[in-house]
Design an enzyme around this catalytic site. Structure first.
Site, short mmCIF file in Angstrom:
data_model
loop_
_atom_site.label_atom_id
_atom_site.label_comp_id
_atom_site.label_asym_id
_atom_site.label_seq_id
_atom_site.Cartn_x
_atom_site.Cartn_y
_atom_site.Cartn_z
N SER A 161 -40.03 -0.80 -10.46
CA SER A 161 -41.38 -1.05 -10.99
C SER A 161 -42.45 -0.77 -9.94
CB SER A 161 -41.51 -2.50 -11.46
OG SER A 161 -40.50 -2.81 -12.39
N1 SAM Z 1 -36.64 -5.27 -11.62
C1 SAM Z 1 -36.35 -3.90 -11.35
C2 SAM Z 1 -36.68 -3.46 -9.98
O1 SAM Z 1 -37.27 -4.23 -9.21
O2 SAM Z 1 -36.30 -2.33 -9.66
C3 SAM Z 1 -36.97 -2.96 -12.34
C4 SAM Z 1 -36.07 -2.80 -13.44
S1 SAM Z 1 -36.08 -1.41 -14.46
C5 SAM Z 1 -37.75 -1.23 -14.94
C6 SAM Z 1 -35.28 -2.21 -15.84
C7 SAM Z 1 -33.84 -2.57 -15.61
O3 SAM Z 1 -33.41 -3.38 -16.70
C8 SAM Z 1 -32.91 -1.37 -15.55
O4 SAM Z 1 -32.12 -1.41 -14.41
C9 SAM Z 1 -32.04 -1.54 -16.81
O5 SAM Z 1 -30.73 -1.06 -16.68
C10 SAM Z 1 -32.08 -3.04 -16.99
N2 SAM Z 1 -31.76 -3.52 -18.34
C11 SAM Z 1 -32.14 -3.00 -19.54
N3 SAM Z 1 -31.64 -3.75 -20.54
C12 SAM Z 1 -30.94 -4.76 -19.95
C13 SAM Z 1 -30.18 -5.87 -20.46
N4 SAM Z 1 -30.04 -6.08 -21.75
N5 SAM Z 1 -29.59 -6.70 -19.57
C14 SAM Z 1 -29.72 -6.51 -18.23
N6 SAM Z 1 -30.42 -5.48 -17.70
C15 SAM Z 1 -31.02 -4.62 -18.54
#
Ligand code: SAM
Length: 223
Positions: A72
């Site tokens: 992000s």
């Molecule tokens: N917090 C993160 C960072 O600091 O890099 C940003 C995360 S990225 C925008 C969103 C993340 O959510 C991805 O790694 C994706 O695989 C994960 N994600 C999506 N759906 C999910 C779920 N149902 N459970 C856990 N993780 C999930």
């Protein structure tokens, strides 16, 4: 994984001076919480992005981290953290969407215990190893579908979700303590997504307030 003190300190475009300049930009954009800025200035974001991107890691931008996912933008990390810190208690906090683990590291410097859940096995492993190598011992990483929350450590004082569902998953509301807050982007990716803050006021009641427009990858899974 081995990372030296020098790697953590960074040089040139990854040095403390460059990080401090990013904090000035975040302040200028409206981030007011000095604890958030202090902790973010200490987290080596350049170690959470692909090496090829490290010289750009203190730009206020999101970057690809593989598997179609992103780290992000620092402003959004700061804003969501600032909203989370308005919670009464931060003893036990859940993050859904570990991704690069950067947001988890920022939260790790501010809350007592953090649980973070990631659904993609490679990202889960990388995040787990990096957080361990950097010495975060108050963060527990989990592999799974976080749209069901993480029942084993519930209830939580606060929950942060870093991927966007169309609607707030009810399992997450149920795992929030009464009085607890959830920070979550809501809406389909191509249309308008809003950052929302949900406050659970009783067993069956909660209120939701809208904040800024955001653009997150979708929260997958659920029912
Ligand atoms: N917090 C993160 C960072 O600091 O890099 C940003 C995360 S990225 C925008 C969103 C993340 O959510 C991805 O790694 C994706 O695989 C994960 N994600 C999506 N759906 C999910 C779920 N149902 N459970 C856990 N993780 C999930």
């Amino acid at each position: 994984m081995s990372i030296s003190k020098l790697d953590i300190q960074g040089v040139g475009m990854t040095s403390q001076r460059t990080r401090d300049r990013l904090m000035e930009r975040l302040k200028a954009k409206g981030i007011k919480n000095s604890e958030v800025l202090r902790v973010m200035s200490l987290v080596p974001r350049h170690l959470f992005v692909d090496e090829a991107m490290s010289s750009r890691s203190y730009e206020d931008s999101s970057f690809p981290i593989g598997h179609g996912q992103t780290i992000s933008q620092p402003y959004i990390v700061a804003r969501m953290t600032e909203l989370l810190l308005e919670s009464d208690s931060l003893e036990n906090v859940l993050e859904v969407g570990t991704g690069s683990a950067y947001q988890a590291a920022v939260l790790g410097g501010l809350v007592k215990n953090l649980h973070t859940v990631e659904v993609i096995p490679e990202l889960y492993r990388q995040g787990r190893d990096l957080l361990y190598t950097l010495g975060y011992r108050n963060i527990r990483t989990h592999l799974g579908d976080g749209s069901w929350g993480w029942q084993d450590a519930a209830p939580y004082d606060a929950i942060m979700v870093t991927a966007a569902p169309d609607e707030i998953p009810s399992a997450l509301i149920e795992q929030l303590k009464i009085g607890g807050r959830m920070i979550i982007p809501v809406g389909a990716q191509k249309s308008e997504q809003k950052l929302q803050v949900l406050t659970r006021s009783s067993e069956s009641n909660y209120s939701v307030t809208d904040h800024e427009s955001v653009l997150f990858v979708p929260l997958v899974g659920g029912n």
